[in-house]
Structure formats: structure tokens, C-alpha cells
Design a protein around this motif. Structure first.
Motif, PDB file in Angstrom:
ATOM      1  N   VAL A   7     108.459 -63.271 -26.483  1.00 32.35           N
ATOM      2  CA  VAL A   7     108.327 -61.846 -26.792  1.00 32.35           C
ATOM      3  C   VAL A   7     108.897 -61.546 -28.173  1.00 32.35           C
ATOM      4  O   VAL A   7     108.294 -60.791 -28.947  1.00 32.35           O
ATOM      5  N   ALA A  10     106.447 -62.822 -30.744  1.00 33.13           N
ATOM      6  CA  ALA A  10     105.272 -61.960 -30.782  1.00 33.13           C
ATOM      7  C   ALA A  10     105.576 -60.658 -31.524  1.00 33.13           C
ATOM      8  O   ALA A  10     104.759 -60.183 -32.319  1.00 33.13           O
ATOM      9  N   ASP A  33      98.219 -56.291 -28.390  1.00 31.35           N
ATOM     10  CA  ASP A  33      98.938 -57.559 -28.365  1.00 31.35           C
ATOM     11  C   ASP A  33     100.021 -57.574 -27.287  1.00 31.35           C
ATOM     12  O   ASP A  33     100.213 -58.585 -26.604  1.00 31.35           O
ATOM     13  N   ASP A  37     100.076 -60.085 -24.240  1.00 34.10           N
ATOM     14  CA  ASP A  37     101.238 -60.951 -24.006  1.00 34.10           C
ATOM     15  C   ASP A  37     101.733 -60.828 -22.571  1.00 34.10           C
ATOM     16  O   ASP A  37     102.113 -61.832 -21.944  1.00 34.10           O
ATOM     17  N   ASP A  40      99.374 -62.715 -20.374  1.00 32.75           N
ATOM     18  CA  ASP A  40      99.627 -64.154 -20.511  1.00 32.75           C
ATOM     19  C   ASP A  40     100.876 -64.587 -19.752  1.00 32.75           C
ATOM     20  O   ASP A  40     100.890 -65.648 -19.121  1.00 32.75           O
ATOM     21  N   ARG A  77      93.027 -58.820 -26.701  1.00 34.14           N
ATOM     22  CA  ARG A  77      93.348 -58.990 -28.123  1.00 34.14           C
ATOM     23  C   ARG A  77      92.126 -58.709 -29.001  1.00 34.14           C
ATOM     24  O   ARG A  77      92.227 -58.041 -30.027  1.00 34.14           O
TER      25      ARG A  77
END
Length: 88
Positions: A7, A10, A33, A37, A40, A77
Motif C-alpha cells: 500500500v 502504491a 488504483d 489495489d 488485488d 485500473r
């Protein structure tokens, strides 16, 4: 710990990516994003659960779900990038 590093990385990359964009475009891309994230990270959790189960069929199903979640994150994204490009 791994998630915290991911994190943080990112967040730093998002700030660099926003340098040449309008504030609205940067906000759109940053939000996309962050959502991607999170998707993911959830996919990684599902994949870890698949690794820890003794049921092969359930593991395969969870791995497929994790792959689909990674694909969804990629789509988020791409949609964020497209929306940010249109906001410029």
C-alpha cells in the motif's frame, strides 16, 4: 507487513503518476488504483485460503476466483486511466 509495504509503494507511485495530470484526472486515477489495489489484496487472501485448504475442488474454485479478481482489478485500473484521460 507485506500488505503495508504494498500500500505504501502504491501510494508513492500514485503521487508520481499524478504529476502531469489535472487534479480531477489525478483523483480519478488515484481512486481507481486504490480500488484495484484492494481487489488485488482480496484476491491474494482468496489465493492464500486456496493454498491452505485440503479440498482440491475448493482450492481450484478459489484459485479461479482469485484470477477473476485480479482481472477485475486490471479492468478497474484501465477504466480509471480512460476516465482520467477523458477528464484532461
Amino acid at each position: 507487513m507485506k500488505k503495508i509495504v504494498l500500500v505504501a509503494a502504491a501510494a508513492s507511485l500514485m503521487s508520481l503518476a499524478a504529476c502531469n495530470k489535472s487534479p480531477d484526472a489525478a483523483a480519478i486515477e488515484n481512486n481507481a488504483d486504490m480500488v484495484a489495489d484492494n481487489i488485488d489484496m482480496n484476491a491474494e487472501n482468496v489465493s492464500a485460503m486456496a493454498d491452505n485448504t485440503s479440498n482440491d475442488a475448493a482450492a481450484a474454485t478459489m484459485d479461479n476466483a482469485a484470477d477473476s479478481m485480479h482481472d477485475a482489478a486490471d479492468n478497474v485500473r484501465a477504466a480509471g486511466d480512460a476516465a482520467a484521460d477523458n477528464a484532461n
